[in-house]
Design a protein around this motif. Structure first.
Motif, PDB file in Angstrom:
ATOM      1  N   ASP A 104      -2.493  -2.889  15.135  1.00 51.39           N
ATOM      2  CA  ASP A 104      -3.418  -2.086  14.335  1.00 51.39           C
ATOM      3  C   ASP A 104      -2.827  -1.907  12.944  1.00 51.39           C
ATOM      4  OD1 ASP A 104      -4.990  -0.157  13.145  1.00 51.39           O
ATOM      5  OD2 ASP A 104      -4.990   1.209  14.862  1.00 51.39           O
ATOM      6  N   THR A 105      -3.415  -2.601  11.961  1.00 52.80           N
ATOM      7  CA  THR A 105      -2.868  -2.587  10.604  1.00 52.80           C
ATOM      8  C   THR A 105      -3.647  -1.673   9.657  1.00 52.80           C
ATOM      9  OG1 THR A 105      -4.212  -4.411   9.704  1.00 52.80           O
ATOM     10  CG2 THR A 105      -2.234  -5.009  10.958  1.00 52.80           C
ATOM     11  N   VAL A 106      -4.613  -0.923  10.159  1.00 54.15           N
ATOM     12  CA  VAL A 106      -5.456  -0.091   9.291  1.00 54.15           C
ATOM     13  C   VAL A 106      -4.607   1.010   8.663  1.00 54.15           C
ATOM     14  CG1 VAL A 106      -7.471   1.420   9.195  1.00 54.15           C
ATOM     15  CG2 VAL A 106      -7.478  -0.581  10.711  1.00 54.15           C
ATOM     16  N   LEU A 149      -1.286  -1.208  22.355  1.00 55.67           N
ATOM     17  CA  LEU A 149      -1.796  -1.162  20.992  1.00 55.67           C
ATOM     18  C   LEU A 149      -0.688  -0.601  20.112  1.00 55.67           C
ATOM     19  CD1 LEU A 149      -5.243  -0.114  19.650  1.00 55.67           C
ATOM     20  CD2 LEU A 149      -3.203   0.906  18.649  1.00 55.67           C
ATOM     21  N   VAL A 150      -0.258  -1.367  19.117  1.00 59.81           N
ATOM     22  CA  VAL A 150       0.849  -0.981  18.250  1.00 59.81           C
ATOM     23  C   VAL A 150       0.315  -0.614  16.878  1.00 59.81           C
ATOM     24  CG1 VAL A 150       3.074  -1.641  17.287  1.00 59.81           C
ATOM     25  CG2 VAL A 150       2.341  -2.603  19.455  1.00 59.81           C
ATOM     26  N   ILE A 151       0.625   0.592  16.435  1.00 61.36           N
ATOM     27  CA  ILE A 151       0.200   1.057  15.123  1.00 61.36           C
ATOM     28  C   ILE A 151       1.283   0.717  14.099  1.00 61.36           C
ATOM     29  CG2 ILE A 151      -0.358   3.104  13.750  1.00 61.36           C
ATOM     30  CD1 ILE A 151      -1.312   4.360  16.463  1.00 61.36           C
ATOM     31  N   VAL A 152       0.898  -0.056  13.094  1.00 61.19           N
ATOM     32  CA  VAL A 152       1.836  -0.410  12.017  1.00 61.19           C
ATOM     33  C   VAL A 152       1.286  -0.051  10.640  1.00 61.19           C
ATOM     34  CG1 VAL A 152       2.868  -2.295  13.354  1.00 61.19           C
ATOM     35  CG2 VAL A 152       0.963  -2.787  11.794  1.00 61.19           C
ATOM     36  N   GLY A 153       0.038   0.417  10.568  1.00 65.21           N
ATOM     37  CA  GLY A 153      -0.572   0.658   9.276  1.00 65.21           C
ATOM     38  C   GLY A 153      -0.577   2.111   8.850  1.00 65.21           C
ATOM     39  N   GLN A 154      -1.218   2.963   9.643  1.00 60.29           N
ATOM     40  CA  GLN A 154      -1.403   4.351   9.241  1.00 60.29           C
ATOM     41  C   GLN A 154      -0.125   5.162   9.403  1.00 60.29           C
ATOM     42  OE1 GLN A 154      -2.770   6.421   7.606  1.00 60.29           O
ATOM     43  NE2 GLN A 154      -3.457   8.286   8.586  1.00 60.29           N
ATOM     44  N   VAL A 155       0.266   5.840   8.331  1.00 64.34           N
ATOM     45  CA  VAL A 155       1.370   6.802   8.369  1.00 64.34           C
ATOM     46  C   VAL A 155       0.739   8.188   8.236  1.00 64.34           C
ATOM     47  CG1 VAL A 155       3.505   7.582   7.285  1.00 64.34           C
ATOM     48  CG2 VAL A 155       2.936   5.146   7.301  1.00 64.34           C
ATOM     49  N   GLY A 156       0.557   8.872   9.345  1.00 64.69           N
ATOM     50  CA  GLY A 156      -0.118  10.159   9.303  1.00 64.69           C
ATOM     51  C   GLY A 156      -1.087  10.310  10.458  1.00 64.69           C
ATOM     52  N   PRO A 157      -2.063  11.201  10.339  1.00 68.51           N
ATOM     53  CA  PRO A 157      -2.931  11.541  11.463  1.00 68.51           C
ATOM     54  C   PRO A 157      -3.921  10.433  11.803  1.00 68.51           C
ATOM     55  CG  PRO A 157      -3.658  12.680   9.486  1.00 68.51           C
ATOM     56  CD  PRO A 157      -2.363  12.024   9.146  1.00 68.51           C
ATOM     57  N   HIS A 197       0.831  -1.201   0.000  1.00 72.06           N
ATOM     58  CA  HIS A 197       0.000   0.000   0.000  1.00 72.06           C
ATOM     59  C   HIS A 197       0.871   1.258   0.000  1.00 72.06           C
ATOM     60  CE1 HIS A 197      -3.686   2.314   0.692  1.00 72.06           C
ATOM     61  NE2 HIS A 197      -4.348   1.193   0.522  1.00 72.06           N
ATOM     62  N   SER A 198       2.068   1.161   0.578  1.00 73.34           N
ATOM     63  CA  SER A 198       2.997   2.296   0.567  1.00 73.34           C
ATOM     64  C   SER A 198       3.392   2.675  -0.861  1.00 73.34           C
ATOM     65  CB  SER A 198       4.256   1.971   1.373  1.00 73.34           C
ATOM     66  OG  SER A 198       3.942   1.711   2.719  1.00 73.34           O
ATOM     67  N   ASP A 199       3.461   1.687  -1.750  1.00 73.71           N
ATOM     68  CA  ASP A 199       3.802   1.968  -3.145  1.00 73.71           C
ATOM     69  C   ASP A 199       2.766   2.907  -3.768  1.00 73.71           C
ATOM     70  OD1 ASP A 199       5.786   0.100  -2.688  1.00 73.71           O
ATOM     71  OD2 ASP A 199       4.818  -1.492  -3.840  1.00 73.71           O
ATOM     72  N   LEU A 200       1.516   2.623  -3.481  1.00 69.24           N
ATOM     73  CA  LEU A 200       0.430   3.455  -4.003  1.00 69.24           C
ATOM     74  C   LEU A 200       0.512   4.866  -3.441  1.00 69.24           C
ATOM     75  CD1 LEU A 200      -2.189   3.705  -5.629  1.00 69.24           C
ATOM     76  CD2 LEU A 200      -3.414   2.746  -3.664  1.00 69.24           C
ATOM     77  N   HIS A 201       0.744   4.982  -2.130  1.00 68.65           N
ATOM     78  CA  HIS A 201       0.909   6.309  -1.524  1.00 68.65           C
ATOM     79  C   HIS A 201       2.082   7.047  -2.168  1.00 68.65           C
ATOM     80  CE1 HIS A 201      -2.117   5.930   1.531  1.00 68.65           C
ATOM     81  NE2 HIS A 201      -1.531   4.909   2.115  1.00 68.65           N
ATOM     82  N   TRP A 202       3.157   6.322  -2.439  1.00 67.01           N
ATOM     83  CA  TRP A 202       4.378   6.952  -2.939  1.00 67.01           C
ATOM     84  C   TRP A 202       4.179   7.533  -4.330  1.00 67.01           C
ATOM     85  CZ3 TRP A 202       8.390   8.853  -0.702  1.00 67.01           C
ATOM     86  CH2 TRP A 202       9.536   9.164  -1.431  1.00 67.01           C
ATOM     87  N   VAL A 203       3.605   6.740  -5.237  1.00 70.28           N
ATOM     88  CA  VAL A 203       3.471   7.225  -6.612  1.00 70.28           C
ATOM     89  C   VAL A 203       2.483   8.390  -6.698  1.00 70.28           C
ATOM     90  CG1 VAL A 203       4.109   5.003  -7.605  1.00 70.28           C
ATOM     91  CG2 VAL A 203       1.691   5.540  -7.283  1.00 70.28           C
TER      92      VAL A 203
END
Length: 354
Positions: free
Chosen positions: A243-245, A264-272, A41-47
């Motif tokens: 949390d992978t959302v 609770l560990v956040i590994v999905g959301q990069v941002g707010p 999903h990071s690839d999609l955010h990146w492009v």
């Protein structure tokens, strides 16, 4: 070395074939032919420059499996023909306290990303694995264990290590009670890995639609997060929640599910995130944390663990020219559970000398 990949020239243009030069081998480099590359999903955010720091032209891809086709004069870890894997980083300073203890992902100077980073010597920006070849420092090319299916292993280099690392950091093992929010590329790996470690695993989802999938992947139960009675009954019942959302969301409903000193560990959301309440944190001595990928040694440990336990991502193979359709489906969470590009579908350049 002249090679080819799929690049975007701006956030508004599609990925398209792109001819470019990989650097000449340094003494501690290996050159690899890329055989498979996972789609994150990071690839999609990146492009699409969703995070605001994409450098163009950009070639995404940081779940890479390939074969060594060249080695520098000082290389000792790998030889011609070896199967190797590269994840989200290709270098780090190697001198700071974090690097010296095997936490290169937390390098004080910042690790060099497989794409979107800057070469520590030439300062050129790095281009990722949606390409035919890669040149990488030997220390950051991992050994693919015998018996691990090359065609399915690529997502272990991001989705796998991103979920394995917090499981190891918080010492998950037999008797641990682990919750997983979301059952996508990251979530399905969290379930498989936690179950293989002996934990009691519960998937959290808004509906019961994914219950059969969750149980088939190794979960013990599915908790419907939209059911207030079920959520209340589950209070204080988890030691760790992953949390992978990957989008903005509210973590508040999940905090009371943690037991005292639970995390609770956040590994999905990069941002707010949506603004949470601190009440469950204060009253229950609960924690919210974040976790990136693991270091090189831990990633090798993951690959070895997966080979031993026969753990692989569930993947759908695509051709390179199907990436746009894959991105469209990725946005809709319409994949079980990771796309992998068969790089044999990308024609190789005629001159691969280096």
């Amino acid at each position: 070395m002249r090679t080819i990949g799929y690049a975007v020239q701006s956030a508004e243009t599609p990925l398209a074939p792109f001819s470019f030069e990989r650097r000449q081998l340094r003494s501690n480099d290996v050159a690899m032919e890329i055989l498979y590359c996972g789609v994150c999903h990071s690839d999609l955010h990146w492009v699409r420059n969703d995070w605001g720091w994409t450098v163009f032209p950009a070639i995404p891809g940081h779940e890479i499996v390939g074969r060594v086709i060249g080695v520098g004069s000082d290389v000792t870890r790998h030889k011609l023909g070896d199967h190797v894997a590269v994840g989200c980083m290709v270098d780090s300073c190697q001198q700071c306290d974090q690097c010296k203890k095997g936490e290169e992902q937390l390098c004080r100077e910042g690790n060099t990303g497989t794409y979107g980073g800057f070469d520590r010597f030439t300062k050129e920006h790095t281009l990722g694995g949606y390409s035919k070849h890669l040149v990488v420092r030997e220390d950051f090319a991992l050994r693919v264990p015998d018996g691990l299916d090359l065609a399915k292993a690529a997502p272990l280099l991001c989705a796998g290590i991103t979920t394995y690392s917090p499981l190891r950091t918080w010492n998950v093992g037999p008797g641990s009670r682990v919750g997983v929010i979301g059952l996508g590329g990251l979530g399905h790996m969290a379930v498989k890995l936690a179950a293989a470690m002996g934990a009691d695993v519960t998937v959290m989802s808004r509906t019961t639609d994914k219950e059969a999938d969750a149980l088939a992947l190794g979960a013990d139960a599915l908790l419907v997060s939209s059911d207030p009675a079920a959520m209340e009954k589950a209070a204080n019942s988890f030691d760790l929640i992953i949390d992978t959302v990957p989008v903005k969301h509210d973590i508040s409903p999940y905090l009371p599910l943690l037991d005292v000193d639970g995390t609770l560990v956040i590994v999905g959301q990069v941002g707010p995130l949506a603004e949470p309440t601190t009440v469950p944190l204060l009253l229950g001595r609960r924690r919210v944390a974040g976790s990136p990928i693991g270091g090189i040694a831990e990633t090798q440990e993951l690959l070895n663990f997966c080979a031993k336990k026969n753990i692989l991502p569930d993947v759908e193979m695509i051709r390179m020219d199907e990436i746009h359709h894959a991105f469209e489906r990725l946005e809709k969470a319409d994949v079980r559970y990771r796309f992998v590009i068969d790089m044999a579908s990308l024609s190789a350049p005629t001159d691969t000398s280096f």
